[in-house]
Design an enzyme around this catalytic site. Structure first.
Site, PDB file in Angstrom:
ATOM      1  CG  ASP A 162      -1.873   1.151   1.289  1.00 44.41           C
ATOM      2  OD1 ASP A 162      -1.387   2.266   1.568  1.00 44.41           O
ATOM      3  OD2 ASP A 162      -3.075   0.973   1.100  1.00 44.41           O
ATOM      4  CG  MET A 190      -3.206   3.280  -2.184  1.00 51.24           C
ATOM      5  SD  MET A 190      -4.429   4.205  -3.163  1.00 51.24           S
ATOM      6  CE  MET A 190      -3.753   5.848  -3.085  1.00 51.24           C
ATOM      7  CG  ASP A 191      -3.562  -2.866   1.000  1.00 45.67           C
ATOM      8  OD1 ASP A 191      -3.174  -3.280  -0.098  1.00 45.67           O
ATOM      9  OD2 ASP A 191      -2.814  -2.820   1.998  1.00 45.67           O
ATOM     10  CB  ILE A 192      -9.590  -0.196   2.034  1.00 48.06           C
ATOM     11  CG1 ILE A 192      -9.043  -0.786   3.344  1.00 48.06           C
ATOM     12  CG2 ILE A 192     -11.106  -0.093   2.104  1.00 48.06           C
ATOM     13  CD1 ILE A 192      -9.281   0.077   4.557  1.00 48.06           C
TER      14      ILE A 192
END
Length: 422
Positions: A162, A190-192
């Site tokens: 991320d 960014m992951d989510i």
């Protein structure tokens, strides 16, 4: 684990759904090879909607995210971070380097609707679980890869996390104050964000299957999602040549928008248009002269003369406490909110009213906290929450229920090392 002894006293139990209500994804089976956040959070959303998500993990250690702090020696491999992204799943521990285990995996894939993986490029191929092989085994399979950059081309070999794609996408350059380096968001945005893209992509492919009768290969990369998470900034640059600058807590597009201070704290006000500004200064602050000032009576002027406008507001806000301004803002319809810490937010009336933080039963701990999914479906509500599983907790259940293995077959797999050395 931190605060476990306080959970029952402080958090309400998660409300139960209507047991007669259907689920949105009932009957859909997902084989989940993903780890950390971008893949697991996406498959957790599918599980919340009713899919049977079978998480495949390496024996002994499992998903690395299991060990992220805080952890408790009484509950090994079940850290708080792991609970965040793995609710409502079943864990099966299989050694993918073992031929007998791979045969079991292939049988699971043949009976499933979705496969999600976010290994480094080439890993699934080495296991013989590449998209071509799996789609040949199960033509109705939706196979979704979540690489850092891509599965082919010159960047396919690059790993990524991320904060790395926050830096490379330009996101980091947009955040922070102008006189310092750009800063990353601590939340794994960014992951989510990628998880949301993955779940939508999988759902779209499942919808397409109704028409085509076939599954397909899908790819959602962390970097591509990061570029999408830049919002409208790329279009502002591509169409107008406007390069985003770091503005701290001030909006570059609207004014007055930013953090202000009162006698007992700070709060954010977002004046998104001229009408809100007029209600703010003429109504709440009782300064019609400021509202009529030609420097401030339109958005362009307020942006240009922010240095003159903000001190006027700061002086006024500094005379009263937040409770005073909160009531005034609400009455006038001014978008605003107190600047809170995470503990303050979790204890807030807004969180309580929506039931966003609850407790759910845990077989060893008694109770663990739970964050309620934001999706609210009236006719097909999300499933009752079940904590993230222990490593390999459901191995035998899945082999028996899904694949129909008997005790003898399971014993043979154990002797062959399919479940690891121990």
């Amino acid at each position: 684990m931190f605060l476990l002894d306080q959970i029952e006293r402080q958090l309400p139990p998660a409300p139960a759904r209507d047991p007669a209500a259907p689920t949105a994804l009932g009957g859909i089976r997902v084989v989940d090879f993903s780890h950390f956040i971008a893949g697991p959070y996406a498959t957790m959303m599918l599980a919340d909607f009713g899919a049977d998500v079978i998480k495949i993990e390496a024996p002994g250690k499992g998903d690395d995210f299991r060990h992220y702090p805080p952890t408790d020696p009484a509950f090994p491999a079940q850290g708080a971070s792991f609970f965040f992204a793995n609710r409502n799943k079943r864990s099966v521990a299989l050694d993918l380097k073992n031929a007998a285990a791979l045969e079991v995996v292939r049988e699971l894939i043949a009976t499933s609707d979705v496969l999600v993986e976010n290994f480094s490029t080439g890993v699934m191929q080495r296991f013989g679980l590449d998209p071509e092989t799996c789609l040949a085994l199960n033509p109705r399979l939706v196979y979704c890869s979540v690489p850092a950059y891509s599965r082919d081309g010159e960047f396919a070999d690059r790993p990524g996390f991320d904060p790395v794609v926050q830096a490379e996408s330009g996101f980091m350059s947009m955040n922070g104050h102008a006189d310092r380096d750009g800063v990353r968001a601590l939340s794994p945005v960014m992951d989510i964000g990628t998880s949301l893209m993955v779940s939508n992509t999988v759902l779209a492919a499942l919808m397409a299957r109704h028409t085509t009768g076939r599954g397909q290969y899908c790819e959602v990369s962390l970097f591509d999602s990061a570029v999408a998470m830049l919002g409208y900034a790329p279009m502002q640059y591509l169409l107008g040549g406007i390069e985003p600058q770091r503005n701290g807590n001030v909006s570059p597009d609207t004014s007055p928008s930013g953090v202000f201070h009162c006698t007992d704290g700070s709060f954010y006000v977002n004046s998104g248009n001229d009408r809100i500004f007029e209600r703010l200064v003429a109504g709440v602050l009782e300064r019609p002269d400021v509202a009529a000032d030609p420097r401030f009576n339109n958005r362009v002027g307020r942006n240009a003369h922010r240095d003159a406008l903000f001190p006027i507001l700061e002086e006024a806000f500094a005379k009263k406490p937040w409770a005073h301004w909160r009531a005034k803002f609400r009455e006038a319809g001014i978008p605003s909110g107190q600047v809170r810490s995470v503990p303050q937010a979790l204890a807030s009336a807004e969180v309580s009213a929506r039931g966003l933080v609850t407790r759910i039963p845990h077989p060893e701990a008694g109770w663990v906290p739970n964050l309620t999914p934001p999706a609210r479906l009236k006719d097909t509500p999300v499933v009752d929450p079940v904590p993230a599983p222990r490593l390999g907790q459901h191995t035998q259940d899945v082999l028996k229920e899904v694949l129909g293995f008997d005790d003898q077959r399971i014993a043979q797999l154990k002797a062959a090392g399919a479940f690891g050395a121990g």
